[in-house]
Design an enzyme around this catalytic site. Structure first.
Site, mmCIF file in Angstrom:
data_model
loop_
_atom_site.group_PDB
_atom_site.id
_atom_site.type_symbol
_atom_site.label_atom_id
_atom_site.label_comp_id
_atom_site.label_asym_id
_atom_site.label_seq_id
_atom_site.Cartn_x
_atom_site.Cartn_y
_atom_site.Cartn_z
ATOM 1 N N ASP A 123 -11.795 -78.933 115.554
ATOM 2 C CA ASP A 123 -13.152 -79.474 115.531
ATOM 3 C C ASP A 123 -14.171 -78.372 115.810
ATOM 4 O OD1 ASP A 123 -12.098 -82.030 115.136
ATOM 5 O OD2 ASP A 123 -12.021 -82.461 117.282
ATOM 6 N N ASN A 181 -5.036 -76.494 108.673
ATOM 7 C CA ASN A 181 -4.094 -75.542 109.251
ATOM 8 C C ASN A 181 -2.937 -75.355 108.273
ATOM 9 O OD1 ASN A 181 -2.194 -77.685 109.686
ATOM 10 N ND2 ASN A 181 -3.119 -78.132 111.680
ATOM 11 N N ARG A 182 -2.016 -74.472 108.613
ATOM 12 C CA ARG A 182 -0.926 -74.134 107.699
ATOM 13 C C ARG A 182 -0.111 -75.381 107.305
ATOM 14 N NH1 ARG A 182 2.624 -69.330 108.480
ATOM 15 N NH2 ARG A 182 1.659 -69.247 110.533
ATOM 16 N N LYS A 183 0.255 -76.190 108.304
ATOM 17 C CA LYS A 183 1.069 -77.378 108.057
ATOM 18 C C LYS A 183 0.334 -78.355 107.151
ATOM 19 C CE LYS A 183 3.599 -80.994 110.607
ATOM 20 N NZ LYS A 183 2.860 -82.206 110.187
ATOM 21 N N GLU A 184 -0.947 -78.580 107.419
ATOM 22 C CA GLU A 184 -1.731 -79.506 106.602
ATOM 23 C C GLU A 184 -1.842 -79.017 105.166
ATOM 24 O OE1 GLU A 184 -4.743 -81.266 110.065
ATOM 25 O OE2 GLU A 184 -5.236 -79.436 108.970
#
Length: 328
Positions: free
Chosen positions: A272, A205-208
């Site tokens: 997932d 995701n964006r944060k990761e």
């Protein structure tokens, strides 16, 4: 995509064998009501009404694949305990091959137990040992994978940073897969991103993605995706962007896919579902952009359900039809 082609791809899911490697766990929910405070301490007293558990972590990826009809192998490490028995019993009920699951006495099966009153989570209790598995367990795990490598069409590496996907395990799987031209997709923990150099794809995701590169939140997200793909030598990268949809970074261009969801109740486990559908579609012969659209559709279905959930082929077909409206 024509309706007939989509149906054919979904039917192909049952012919694909996907190996999931990662941190298997159980999500346990104790659900009740609160109508008083304990006389022993200033804490609520929960009157328990029911308890339920669902597959979590990499086990939820396995569950998603099984629900979609895929042939599934799981590789991981769990405790030699009653929670491990529960997890394996669920897998066996779903006809999932568990020969790659190693049971050990010196670490517990991971359980995340949540105490819930009404709609409010009061407390979460975690049973886990997040240290890296020992070398002899790495050897066992890698040998089990080597025994099955010729049956596998795709790997999903589901990293929850609980010690199974060590640098050695991740790198050797990618090397084995490359030698056999097998797809490897990764749901990463940012601190471990360097372990996955050379994989086929990654679905952060964006944060990761920003944490993988040590970037601040003001950095342009499209630049982040391009840089991460290049730094890790990925064939492509699927960046999930919450309400802004998804972006697929391929060799020549960036494809943006808007979000579609009827209603958002719970995003638990949506990642997932995304990596499960994305990998299955790619292994079934779809172009990666088509696979991303299908994964986006599945995410739109699953966030409309409460708790850790899965999605069926029928739900994907119906929702794809409604949002893309490309046939009568």
């Amino acid at each position: 995509m024509e309706k007939n082609r989509l149906e054919q791809i979904l039917d192909c899911f049952g012919k694909v064998k996907v190996a999931v490697v990662g941190d298997m766990m159980l999500d346990d929910y104790i659900i009740g009501t609160v109508d008083r405070i304990s006389p022993e301490a200033p804490v609520p007293v929960v009157s328990v009404k029911k308890e339920r558990f669902v597959l979590g972590g990499a086990a939820n990826v396995v569950n998603n694949l099984a629900t979609l009809g895929a042939k599934t192998l799981c590789f991981g490490v769990i405790g030699d305990d009653s929670d491990g028995d529960r997890l394996l019993n669920v897998f066996r009920e779903k006809n999932i091959d568990v020969t790659g699951v190693i049971r050990v006495e010196d670490r517990p099966t991971i359980v995340k137990r949540r105490i819930i009153a009404g709609t409010q989570q009061l407390l979460r209790l975690d049973w886990e040992d997040a240290s890296n598995i020992r070398k002899e367990i790495e050897d066992l795990l890698l040998n089990k994978i080597k025994e099955h490598i010729d049956e596998i069409d795709a790997f999903i590496l589901s990293d929850y940073d609980k010690g199974v996907l060590t640098p050695r395990v991740a790198k050797e799987i990618i090397e084995m897969a490359k030698g056999k031209n097998i797809i490897v997709t990764v749901d990463p923990k940012p601190k471990n991103a360097q372990n996955y150099i050379g994989a086929t794809s990654m679905t952060p995701n964006r944060k990761e993605a920003m944490e993988c590169l040590g970037k601040g939140k003001d950095t342009d997200v499209l630049e982040i995706g391009k840089e991460l793909k290049e730094k890790l030598s990925l064939t492509n990268l699927l960046l999930t962007r919450s309400e802004e949809g998804m972006s697929l970074f391929g060799n020549e261009k960036i494809e943006n896919i808007p979000t579609y969801a009827k209603e958002v109740y719970d995003v638990t486990g949506a990642g997932d579902t995304v990596i499960s559908v994305y990998t299955l579609a790619g292994a079934s012969g779809m172009e990666w952009y088509e696979a991303a659209k299908l994964a986006n559709t599945a995410a739109g279905v699953v966030v409309g359900k409460m708790g850790t959930s899965t999605v069926t082929k029928e739900e994907i077909l119906e929702f794809y039809n409604s949002i893309y409206n490309e046939w009568n």
